[in-house]
Scaffold this motif. Structure first.
Motif, mmCIF file in Angstrom:
data_model
loop_
_atom_site.group_PDB
_atom_site.id
_atom_site.type_symbol
_atom_site.label_atom_id
_atom_site.label_comp_id
_atom_site.label_asym_id
_atom_site.label_seq_id
_atom_site.Cartn_x
_atom_site.Cartn_y
_atom_site.Cartn_z
ATOM 1 N N ARG A 1 0.974 -1.230 0.170
ATOM 2 C CA ARG A 1 -0.697 0.252 -0.107
ATOM 3 C C ARG A 1 0.803 1.423 0.003
ATOM 4 N NH1 ARG A 1 -5.212 -0.243 0.851
ATOM 5 N NH2 ARG A 1 -5.239 -2.647 1.970
ATOM 6 N N GLU A 2 1.741 1.191 0.289
ATOM 7 C CA GLU A 2 3.265 2.328 1.139
ATOM 8 C C GLU A 2 3.444 2.402 -0.216
ATOM 9 O OE1 GLU A 2 3.603 4.076 4.568
ATOM 10 O OE2 GLU A 2 1.608 3.667 4.074
ATOM 11 N N ALA A 3 3.818 1.695 -1.090
ATOM 12 C CA ALA A 3 5.022 1.023 -2.239
ATOM 13 C C ALA A 3 5.137 2.465 -2.974
ATOM 14 C CB ALA A 3 5.430 -0.189 -2.635
ATOM 15 N N VAL A 4 3.774 2.594 -2.752
ATOM 16 C CA VAL A 4 2.518 3.422 -4.633
ATOM 17 C C VAL A 4 3.744 4.598 -3.650
ATOM 18 C CG1 VAL A 4 0.858 4.572 -6.062
ATOM 19 C CG2 VAL A 4 1.101 1.946 -4.815
ATOM 20 N N HIS A 5 3.214 5.182 -2.361
ATOM 21 C CA HIS A 5 3.321 6.847 -2.026
ATOM 22 C C HIS A 5 5.136 7.039 -1.776
ATOM 23 C CE1 HIS A 5 -0.914 6.679 -1.432
ATOM 24 N NE2 HIS A 5 -1.055 5.679 -1.309
ATOM 25 N N ARG A 6 5.340 5.347 -1.442
ATOM 26 C CA ARG A 6 7.119 6.590 -1.728
ATOM 27 C C ARG A 6 7.989 6.389 -2.561
ATOM 28 N NH1 ARG A 6 7.670 1.494 2.920
ATOM 29 N NH2 ARG A 6 6.794 2.515 5.307
ATOM 30 N N GLY A 7 6.973 5.957 -3.989
ATOM 31 C CA GLY A 7 7.835 6.155 -5.202
ATOM 32 C C GLY A 7 8.773 4.647 -5.337
ATOM 33 N N GLU A 8 8.130 2.992 -4.401
ATOM 34 C CA GLU A 8 8.917 1.969 -5.185
ATOM 35 C C GLU A 8 8.696 1.347 -6.153
ATOM 36 O OE1 GLU A 8 9.397 1.564 -0.004
ATOM 37 O OE2 GLU A 8 8.381 -0.013 -1.061
ATOM 38 N N LEU A 9 7.622 1.810 -7.087
ATOM 39 C CA LEU A 9 6.906 1.152 -7.737
ATOM 40 C C LEU A 9 8.077 1.247 -9.340
ATOM 41 C CD1 LEU A 9 3.343 1.581 -7.861
ATOM 42 C CD2 LEU A 9 4.450 -0.666 -7.490
ATOM 43 N N ARG A 10 8.262 0.482 -9.990
ATOM 44 C CA ARG A 10 9.612 0.826 -11.597
ATOM 45 C C ARG A 10 9.087 0.423 -12.393
ATOM 46 N NH1 ARG A 10 11.266 3.440 -7.784
ATOM 47 N NH2 ARG A 10 13.412 2.805 -6.760
ATOM 48 N N LEU A 11 9.142 1.246 -13.727
ATOM 49 C CA LEU A 11 8.495 0.790 -15.054
ATOM 50 C C LEU A 11 9.668 -0.159 -15.728
ATOM 51 C CD1 LEU A 11 6.481 1.487 -17.739
ATOM 52 C CD2 LEU A 11 7.712 3.315 -18.654
ATOM 53 N N HIS A 12 8.656 -0.505 -16.081
ATOM 54 C CA HIS A 12 10.211 -2.331 -16.859
ATOM 55 C C HIS A 12 9.757 -1.750 -18.323
ATOM 56 C CE1 HIS A 12 13.083 -4.023 -14.465
ATOM 57 N NE2 HIS A 12 12.775 -2.551 -14.208
ATOM 58 N N LEU A 13 9.950 -1.879 -19.078
ATOM 59 C CA LEU A 13 9.954 -2.104 -20.894
ATOM 60 C C LEU A 13 10.080 -3.211 -21.729
ATOM 61 C CD1 LEU A 13 9.709 2.164 -22.061
ATOM 62 C CD2 LEU A 13 7.081 0.998 -21.790
ATOM 63 N N GLN A 14 9.578 -3.498 -22.120
ATOM 64 C CA GLN A 14 9.473 -4.262 -22.994
ATOM 65 C C GLN A 14 9.393 -4.640 -24.464
ATOM 66 O OE1 GLN A 14 8.055 -8.739 -22.702
ATOM 67 N NE2 GLN A 14 10.153 -9.369 -23.788
ATOM 68 N N PRO A 15 10.637 -4.359 -25.446
ATOM 69 C CA PRO A 15 10.543 -4.278 -27.113
ATOM 70 C C PRO A 15 9.396 -4.518 -27.773
ATOM 71 C CG PRO A 15 12.413 -5.064 -26.618
ATOM 72 C CD PRO A 15 11.914 -4.489 -25.085
ATOM 73 N N VAL A 16 8.402 -4.215 -28.579
ATOM 74 C CA VAL A 16 7.739 -5.098 -29.331
ATOM 75 C C VAL A 16 8.569 -4.560 -30.674
ATOM 76 C CG1 VAL A 16 5.895 -5.449 -30.411
ATOM 77 C CG2 VAL A 16 5.919 -5.306 -27.758
ATOM 78 N N PHE A 17 8.786 -5.968 -31.596
ATOM 79 C CA PHE A 17 9.014 -5.914 -32.873
ATOM 80 C C PHE A 17 8.377 -6.290 -34.030
ATOM 81 C CE2 PHE A 17 13.610 -6.120 -33.841
ATOM 82 C CZ PHE A 17 14.520 -6.230 -32.738
ATOM 83 N N ALA A 18 8.386 -4.895 -35.371
ATOM 84 C CA ALA A 18 7.856 -5.809 -36.738
ATOM 85 C C ALA A 18 8.558 -6.221 -37.609
ATOM 86 C CB ALA A 18 7.556 -3.932 -36.901
ATOM 87 N N VAL A 19 8.038 -7.737 -37.487
ATOM 88 C CA VAL A 19 9.251 -8.214 -38.122
ATOM 89 C C VAL A 19 8.935 -7.728 -39.430
ATOM 90 C CG1 VAL A 19 9.032 -10.936 -39.153
ATOM 91 C CG2 VAL A 19 7.785 -10.738 -37.420
ATOM 92 N N GLN A 20 9.391 -7.340 -40.274
ATOM 93 C CA GLN A 20 9.684 -6.885 -41.499
ATOM 94 C C GLN A 20 10.621 -5.810 -41.838
ATOM 95 O OE1 GLN A 20 4.810 -6.259 -42.667
ATOM 96 N NE2 GLN A 20 4.531 -8.260 -44.385
#
Ligand code: C2E
Ligand code: CA
Ligand code: CA
Ligand code: CA
Length: 281
Positions: A31-50
């Motif tokens: 519950r506190e994690a959000v307010h304390r800024g403990e969440l992190r955004l990770h990103l996974q790439p999506v590829f266009a094959v062509q």
């Protein structure tokens, strides 16, 4: 050797912490994690094959727990869903993902991915202000709606069809796209594809695992890709782990792929650095 000893001690200490944590502690700390800024955004790439390049990215949440280190979603999303905290978590990720992509587009318009996709738990569909919230995220970050995809799992489609399709239609009218996540695993009838407005099918990883050398599975995947295209949908294959799988999917006409073979989820700034520094590819 000295460092190794220190690491071992930390592992030991972390295990003790884990055991001492009751579920209630965990709940409070999440519950506190959000307010304390403990969440992190990770990103996974999506590829266009062509084109052979990154065209999109999926936002995946991580929790930088001060006691246990970086936590994968499997260790806290179920609790978040049970307690309703998932709403706040998803909304944070949504905002952060929109802000990040918008920033890249301004800084580096030629290499920025065209879209970012964000996972939404089913509970969001019960909230009447979902569309307002998404509109707010776009307005406050300046990201254009065509650059946002919202991923909902197929189980969402087993809910009240009228409510679900009305909510999704509202979202699409904003200009954002809707993806069905984990397509093919929900044990739901395909009938929803007729009634529910969607734009993207994300073919679940379980269809890709074991694809090589299994003719029957290849026929199935090929048929799903064609079904998606016939309905005017974009099809993304998830969990592509090697070149053989990628080659098969390419032959089948699948245009978008995601998976460890193309890139793992990583902190947003790290993906950005890789995309803007071609020499490091
Ligand atoms: P998902 O939405 O199906 O996300 C794809 C998962 O597959 C991610 O796991 C990703 O790291 C993993 N993956 C990607 N490529 C490969 C591959 O080639 N091989 C294998 N074995 N795995 C691959 P992750 O990040 O642990 O997320 C797990 C699930 O947690 C997600 O599944 C999604 O259902 C949920 N989740 C993650 N972030 C969020 C979020 O912000 N909100 C909500 N509501 N759920 C989230
Ligand atoms: Ca997803
Ligand atoms: Ca998925
Ligand atoms: Ca999943």
């Amino acid at each position: 050797a000295k460092d190794l000893g220190k690491n071992r001690f930390m592992v030991f200490e972390n295990r003790m912490h884990e055991q001492l944590l009751t579920r209630l502690d965990q709940e409070n700390r999440l519950r506190e994690a959000v307010h304390r800024g403990e969440l992190r955004l990770h990103l996974q790439p999506v590829f266009a094959v062509q084109e052979g390049r990154v065209v999109g990215a999926e936002a995946l949440v991580r929790w930088q727990d001060p006691f246990r280190g970086l936590q994968q979603p499997g260790s806290f999303i179920p609790l978040a869903e049970e307690t309703g905290m998932i709403i706040e978590i998803d909304r944070w990720i949504l905002l952060e993902a929109c802000r990040t992509l918008r920033h890249w587009q301004v800084e580096s318009p030629w290499t920025a991915p065209a879209w970012v996709s964000v996972n939404l738990s089913a509970a969001h569909l019960d909230l009447p202000d979902l569309t307002d919230h998404v509109a707010y995220a776009l307005a406050t970050t300046g990201l254009s709606p065509q650059c946002l995809v919202l991923e909902l799992t197929e189980t969402v489609m087993m809910r009240d069809v009228a409510v679900t399709s009305a909510r999704l239609q509202e979202l699409r009218e904003l200009g954002v796209r809707i993806a069905i996540d984990d397509f093919g695993t929900g044990y739901s009838s395909l009938g929803y594809l007729r009634d529910i407005p969607v734009d993207v099918l994300k073919l679940d990883r379980s269809f890709i695992t074991g694809l090589v050398g299994n003719g029957r599975q290849q026929e199935l995947v090929s048929a799903i890709v064609q079904l998606g295209h016939t309905l005017g949908l974009r099809v993304v294959a998830e969990g592509v782990e090697d070149a053989d799988e990628l080659n098969l999917l390419t032959v089948m006409g699948c245009k978008f792929v995601q998976g460890y073979h193309l890139g793992r989820p990583e902190p947003a700034h790290q993906l950005y650095e890789r995309l803007t520094t071609p020499a490091l590819h």
